[in-house]
Motif scaffolding. Structure first.
Motif, PDB file in Angstrom:
ATOM      1  N   ASN A  28      38.938  50.326   8.295  1.00  0.00           N
ATOM      2  CA  ASN A  28      39.189  49.061   7.613  1.00  0.00           C
ATOM      3  C   ASN A  28      38.080  48.046   7.883  1.00  0.00           C
ATOM      4  OD1 ASN A  28      40.477  47.215   6.017  1.00  0.00           O
ATOM      5  ND2 ASN A  28      42.035  46.672   7.532  1.00  0.00           N
ATOM      6  N   GLN A  43      47.767  38.949  16.210  1.00  0.00           N
ATOM      7  CA  GLN A  43      47.927  38.901  14.758  1.00  0.00           C
ATOM      8  C   GLN A  43      46.656  39.356  14.049  1.00  0.00           C
ATOM      9  OE1 GLN A  43      49.260  34.923  13.852  1.00  0.00           O
ATOM     10  NE2 GLN A  43      51.142  35.158  15.055  1.00  0.00           N
ATOM     11  N   TYR A  44      45.507  38.990  14.618  1.00  0.00           N
ATOM     12  CA  TYR A  44      44.238  39.437  14.041  1.00  0.00           C
ATOM     13  C   TYR A  44      44.125  40.957  14.101  1.00  0.00           C
ATOM     14  CZ  TYR A  44      39.297  40.600  13.775  1.00  0.00           C
ATOM     15  OH  TYR A  44      38.097  41.186  13.455  1.00  0.00           O
ATOM     16  N   GLU A  75      46.511  43.124  14.298  1.00  0.00           N
ATOM     17  CA  GLU A  75      47.471  43.706  13.352  1.00  0.00           C
ATOM     18  C   GLU A  75      46.909  43.694  11.933  1.00  0.00           C
ATOM     19  OE1 GLU A  75      51.690  42.534  15.603  1.00  0.00           O
ATOM     20  OE2 GLU A  75      50.813  41.195  14.084  1.00  0.00           O
ATOM     21  N   SER A  76      46.260  42.603  11.582  1.00  0.00           N
ATOM     22  CA  SER A  76      45.713  42.466  10.229  1.00  0.00           C
ATOM     23  C   SER A  76      44.555  43.424   9.977  1.00  0.00           C
ATOM     24  CB  SER A  76      45.242  41.026   9.989  1.00  0.00           C
ATOM     25  OG  SER A  76      44.051  40.743  10.715  1.00  0.00           O
ATOM     26  N   ARG A  77      43.893  43.880  11.047  1.00  0.00           N
ATOM     27  CA  ARG A  77      42.774  44.800  10.896  1.00  0.00           C
ATOM     28  C   ARG A  77      43.221  46.214  10.537  1.00  0.00           C
ATOM     29  NH1 ARG A  77      38.011  44.517  13.362  1.00  0.00           N
ATOM     30  NH2 ARG A  77      37.691  46.376  12.073  1.00  0.00           N
ATOM     31  N   GLY A 126      49.186  47.365   8.951  1.00  0.00           N
ATOM     32  CA  GLY A 126      49.664  46.025   9.262  1.00  0.00           C
ATOM     33  C   GLY A 126      50.450  45.904  10.547  1.00  0.00           C
ATOM     34  N   ARG A 127      50.275  46.829  11.463  1.00  0.00           N
ATOM     35  CA  ARG A 127      50.979  46.756  12.749  1.00  0.00           C
ATOM     36  C   ARG A 127      50.164  47.458  13.820  1.00  0.00           C
ATOM     37  NH1 ARG A 127      53.486  51.379  14.663  1.00  0.00           N
ATOM     38  NH2 ARG A 127      53.803  53.090  13.178  1.00  0.00           N
TER      39      ARG A 127
END
Length: 253
Positions: free
Chosen positions: A251, A205-206, A208-210, A214-215
């Motif tokens: 990002n 999840q981390y 993905e958030s980076r 978002g995936r």
């Protein structure tokens, strides 16, 4: 059909990114040759998928770290299809390990597969393209890891930086033969190489958030960029590197 009547050979293509590129290129008309190291069933399944869709493909087992495997794979491509237009060096390993106690054999095996293998295969493919006399394309699957570090990848990231550098130098060496050489730099793509590392839901999840999107990436996400670089649309693109990472690299915040 950007690759109609083109022949593409791909290393490490029974699974993951290699398979994604193979299937995607076949959908654009390419005839496909697959190198793989161990999983006979997966290689057969990839060939069967391509043939079921009306394409042409073969698979040849071989260890890319062995220089003879490069010669054998290129010859198999010529035997099957009469020529080679595009070569994708994709095979790679990443046995995650801490730096201070890394065994010598882990380091050396990673270097032999990821860097030496890319060099041997690229050289063999380039020699065939020069012999044919009508140019071609080399594409190496490097990684975002060529640009950033990883705590448990001190053996892996240097190989991916090396693969990127290899494409830059071969672009210079082979331009006079009409051979274009470029690198793909994937971010986190969901494959066997990182499935254990991403089995931790919190880490996944981390990651993905980076990304900006978002995936995490899928192997199929690598197909379009590879097809582009292999096609005539990229006729003036050489010595380049293309990030395919969903915006992970940019990002920072």
């Amino acid at each position: 059909m950007l690759l109609e009547n083109k022949v593409m050979l791909i290393t490490g293509a029974s699974k993951g990114i290699g398979r994604g590129i193979a299937v995607g290129a076949a959908k654009h008309g390419a005839k496909i040759g697959i190198n793989y190291a161990g999983d006979d069933a997966a290689a057969a399944a990839t060939v069967a998928e391509i043939k079921a869709a009306g394409g042409e493909a073969f698979a040849l087992k071989g260890d890319v770290s062995d220089p003879q495997s490069a010669k054998d794979f290129i010859q198999a491509g010529v035997d099957h299809f009469g020529k080679i237009d595009s070569f994708v060096s994709n095979a790679g390993i990443c046995p995650f390990h801490a730096f201070l106690d890394m065994p010598q054999e882990v380091l050396e095996r990673t270097l032999r597969v990821n860097l030496h293998g890319a060099w041997y295969m690229s050289q063999a493919a380039a020699n065939q393209m020069v012999k044919q006399g009508h140019g071609g394309t080399l594409i190496a699957v490097s990684s975002i890891s060529a640009l950033v570090g990883g705590e448990f990848q001190t053996h892996y990231t240097p190989t991916k930086a090396g693969v990127l550098s290899l494409m830059q130098s071969t672009a210079i060496a082979l331009g006079k033969h009409g051979i274009r050489c470029n690198a793909l730099l994937p971010g986190t793509i969901l494959t066997d190489i990182n499935k254990d590392d991403l089995a931790d839901d919190a880490k996944r999840q981390y990651m993905e958030s980076r990304t900006c999107l978002g995936r995490l990436g899928q192997p199929e996400d690598m197909a379009g960029p590879a097809v582009f670089l292999a096609s005539d649309l990229a006729g003036y693109v050489t010595g380049a590197s293309l990030l395919v990472d969903g915006g992970l690299f940019v990002n920072l915040q």
